[in-house]
Design an enzyme around this catalytic site. Structure first.
Site, PDB file in Angstrom:
ATOM      1  N   ASP A  39      83.715   1.832  71.105  1.00 31.82           N
ATOM      2  CA  ASP A  39      83.470   3.258  70.918  1.00 31.82           C
ATOM      3  C   ASP A  39      84.781   4.022  70.746  1.00 31.82           C
ATOM      4  OD1 ASP A  39      81.325   5.333  71.105  1.00 31.82           O
ATOM      5  OD2 ASP A  39      82.477   6.027  72.820  1.00 31.82           O
TER       6      ASP A  39
ATOM      7  N   ASP B 238      78.303  -2.545  73.685  1.00 34.75           N
ATOM      8  CA  ASP B 238      79.078  -1.359  73.327  1.00 34.75           C
ATOM      9  C   ASP B 238      80.154  -1.161  74.397  1.00 34.75           C
ATOM     10  OD1 ASP B 238      79.666   1.214  72.135  1.00 34.75           O
ATOM     11  OD2 ASP B 238      77.581   1.249  71.462  1.00 34.75           O
TER      12      ASP B 238
ATOM     13  N   HIS C 117      73.121   4.989  65.444  1.00 32.92           N
ATOM     14  CA  HIS C 117      72.472   5.924  66.379  1.00 32.92           C
ATOM     15  C   HIS C 117      73.044   7.342  66.294  1.00 32.92           C
ATOM     16  CE1 HIS C 117      76.165   4.766  68.220  1.00 32.92           C
ATOM     17  NE2 HIS C 117      76.043   5.731  69.107  1.00 32.92           N
ATOM     18  N   ASP C 118      74.144   7.534  65.566  1.00 33.20           N
ATOM     19  CA  ASP C 118      74.738   8.876  65.425  1.00 33.20           C
ATOM     20  C   ASP C 118      74.417   9.523  64.082  1.00 33.20           C
ATOM     21  OD1 ASP C 118      76.043   8.737  67.895  1.00 33.20           O
ATOM     22  OD2 ASP C 118      77.882   7.918  67.025  1.00 33.20           O
TER      23      ASP C 118
ATOM     24  N   GLU D 113      84.880   1.775  66.286  1.00 33.52           N
ATOM     25  CA  GLU D 113      84.411   3.004  65.637  1.00 33.52           C
ATOM     26  C   GLU D 113      85.628   3.877  65.365  1.00 33.52           C
ATOM     27  OE1 GLU D 113      81.394   6.724  66.586  1.00 33.52           O
ATOM     28  OE2 GLU D 113      82.865   6.033  68.024  1.00 33.52           O
TER      29      GLU D 113
END
Ligand code: TEU
Ligand code: CA
Length: 573
Positions: A206, A99, A337-338, A262
């Site tokens: 990210d 990430d 994960h969000d 993202e």
């Protein structure tokens, strides 16, 4: 390291990000835990893994606040552990993505320490500092009205030099100043090439569209009740973002590295294409938010659920599929994960039967869409949200904690509002995907030792819902995912590359679509309700008898779909 940003509720940082597997009994998932499960991951039929941030971090945002890009959070392990995972992945033919969190660092990163030390520091300009504003009565105010993603002002006043710094996320996550070319170079040298040189295959990037801020003007007032306003239009997709990503892309190209960015707050296809079009040489693909934002609140409170309809959901799916005939590339996913668990959001878990049908029906959806499929730990066994009855203390995510506190404070603890906030969290909180992975039926679900205290509570349903149980059941959700991925890989032209068309856009109950690719046609029929719905499937199959390549019921009647039924048929085009 004594600096503590003022003006915020200090929350005890959670010890961990996601709970995949703990190998040393401290209750915290770790890198050897990932290493120990690579064969399992490989057995799903996936080609690559993405690991959420494992870097050195004080864990205010579960590792998305990085204190040192070139080191690992000690409870997870060491740099050598990551190297071992890289080697073990490659031995198994798996690729590995890390990430890349470069919009901001932790406030404990050495760069920020230097930046805040004085206005004349050589790194002052590496972060975004602005003087305060003062009212006529002398009241001090931040430079503008921007709201941070996790609530409150996006600016924090620092006593040391009497200026504010920008943090789009938590107070402990100061935004880097990408306008400064020295900063960019330091980011590339540290966060990017350090790990590419170790042999990783790419990055999940990210918040990929927030590095170029458009201006620091006040955001338009979206909600008059609020002191701080969402300012996406001012910091997302800013004027220099493509220049920055092109620069980053040149480094990535040297390593032939892939990226998945993202991309929040970018619903329009033309804007998405500006990041992923092959000729732009920026990103390999992005995560669009269109689908996962179905049924979430307005931009101010994305934790608040709202009603959604199937026509809305399918329109959002179509928006992601529009990329397929372009020179860009798409992704297909429902969880990360969000995001709260997809069965709890889009399926039905009222009975064990409905739970299994929903899990398989959603698996058909994800694996029949074009683009690269991403599945998130536990999704392959149908893990669900933890229940409403759990105490508020079980929520550990900064976003959840701040949301709940905001509702309490702003309504003076109005019981109805607080109850509604708890219901909202039970439905949409980022905590749901972060509870321990359910490996087996032993205490603590095999996530950690039986006597350890897991960093987050284990779901009560682990004795019946776990990997071990499903591995010995050929009709399990896990077996279904393996089969779906196998079938998808057997017909890549139509499953992964086919051109999507929604055949019944206004249908409120059945999601039916077709994909065309390489002389083949894929027909997908999904019933999102728990009622039997009549539909002339025989006609859609052109009158020829066919066997579905994927289905979640034993038999295939041709004139109706039962509760939560899903089927996919391959036809000649
Ligand atoms: O998320 C950024 C993001 O825009 C959202 O998905 C965010 O989680 C949500 O809006 C919060 O209200 C990324 C990471 O995936 C997330 O875990 C981090 O918290 C965030 O960046 C900050 O690094
Ligand atoms: Ca551990």
């Amino acid at each position: 390291r004594s600096f503590s940003p003022a003006g915020v509720t200090r929350i005890k940082p959670p010890e961990n990000t996601v709970g995949f597997r703990d190998t040393n009994g401290d209750g915290i998932g770790d890198l050897p835990g990932i290493l120990s499960k690579l064969d399992y991951i490989k057995s799903l039929g996936v080609d690559a893994i993405w690991i959420c941030p494992m870097y050195d971090s004080p864990q205010y945002d579960m590792g998305y606040d990085i204190a040192n890009y070139e080191d690992v959070y000690a409870p997870y392990g060491t740099v050598a552990d990551v190297e071992a995972i890289i080697a073990a992945c490659h031995e198994r033919g798996l690729r590995i993505l890390l990430d890349l969190v470069i919009n901001h660092t932790s406030y404990l990163h050495a760069w920020f320490g230097e930046s805040r030390s004085s206005k004349s520091s050589s790194k002052r300009d590496w972060y975004i500092w602005r003087p305060a504003k003062y009212d006529v009565d002398g009241t001090r105010r931040p430079p503008n009205n921007w709201r941070s993603f996790f609530g409150g002002s996006a600016w924090e006043f620092d006593d040391e030099t009497q200026e504010y710094y920008l943090h789009l996320f938590a107070v402990e996550q100061p935004d880097l100043n990408w306008e400064n070319s020295e900063t960019r170079k330091a980011i590339y040298d540290s966060a990017v090439t350090f790990w590419l040189d170790k042999g990783i295959d790419g990055f999940r990037v990210d918040t990929v569209n927030m590095y170029s801020k458009r201006s620091f003007a006040n955001a338009p007032i979206l909600d008059e009740r609020l002191e701080w306003q969402p300012a996406h239009s001012l910091f997302c997709n800013g004027p220099r973002i493509h220049e920055f990503l092109h620069e980053l892309g040149q480094i990535l190209a040297k390593y032939d590295a892939m990226t998945v960015g993202e991309l929040p707050h970018t619903p329009q296809i033309a804007d998405v294409l500006s990041y992923v079009s092959t000729k732009e040489k920026q990103l390999s693909m992005v995560f669009q938010f269109n689908v996962v934002e179905t049924g979430t609140g307005d931009p101010t409170f994305n934790t608040t659920p709202r009603n959604w309809t199937l026509p809305d959901f399918r329109k959002r799916i179509a928006q992601t599929q529009e990329l397929v005939p372009t020179d860009g590339w798409s992704t297909s996913f429902l969880e990360n994960h969000d995001q709260a668990r997809s069965i709890s959001r889009f399926g039905n878990e009222e009975t064990p039967e409905y739970w299994a049908l929903s899990a398989k029906m959603l698996a058909i959806l994800v694996t029949t869409l074009s683009g690269t499929v991403y599945i998130y730990q536990g999704q392959e066994i149908g893990m669900v949200n933890f229940p409403l009855e759990w105490n508020i203390e079980e929520y550990k995510d900064v976003n959840s904690i701040n949301y709940y506190k905001f509702i309490q404070d702003s309504t003076k603890n109005d019981p109805t509002a607080v109850k509604r906030a708890k219901e909202a969290l039970a439905h949409l909180a980022r905590d749901h995907p972060r509870i321990p992975m359910q490996w087996d039926g032993t205490a603590n679900a095999g996530f950690t030792t039986e006597s350890a205290k897991p960093w987050m509570r284990v779901h009560d349903n682990y004795p019946t819902l776990n990997v071990e149980k499903q591995q010995s059941d050929s009709k399990s959700v896990l077996a279904f995912w393996q089969e779906a991925l196998r079938v998808r890989k057997s017909f890549p032209k139509v499953f992964a590359h086919g051109v999507f068309s929604d055949t019944d856009p206004s249908n409120e109950s059945l999601l039916i679509f077709e994909k065309i690719g390489d002389g083949q046609k894929l027909l997908v029929l999904l019933n999102f309700t728990t009622e039997t719905k009549p539909i002339d499937i025989g006609k859609r199959l052109g009158g020829k008898p066919r066997k579905a390549v994927l289905r979640n019921y034993e038999d295939e009647p041709l004139d109706f779909l039962r509760a939560l039924e899903g089927r996919a048929y391959l036809l000649d085009n």
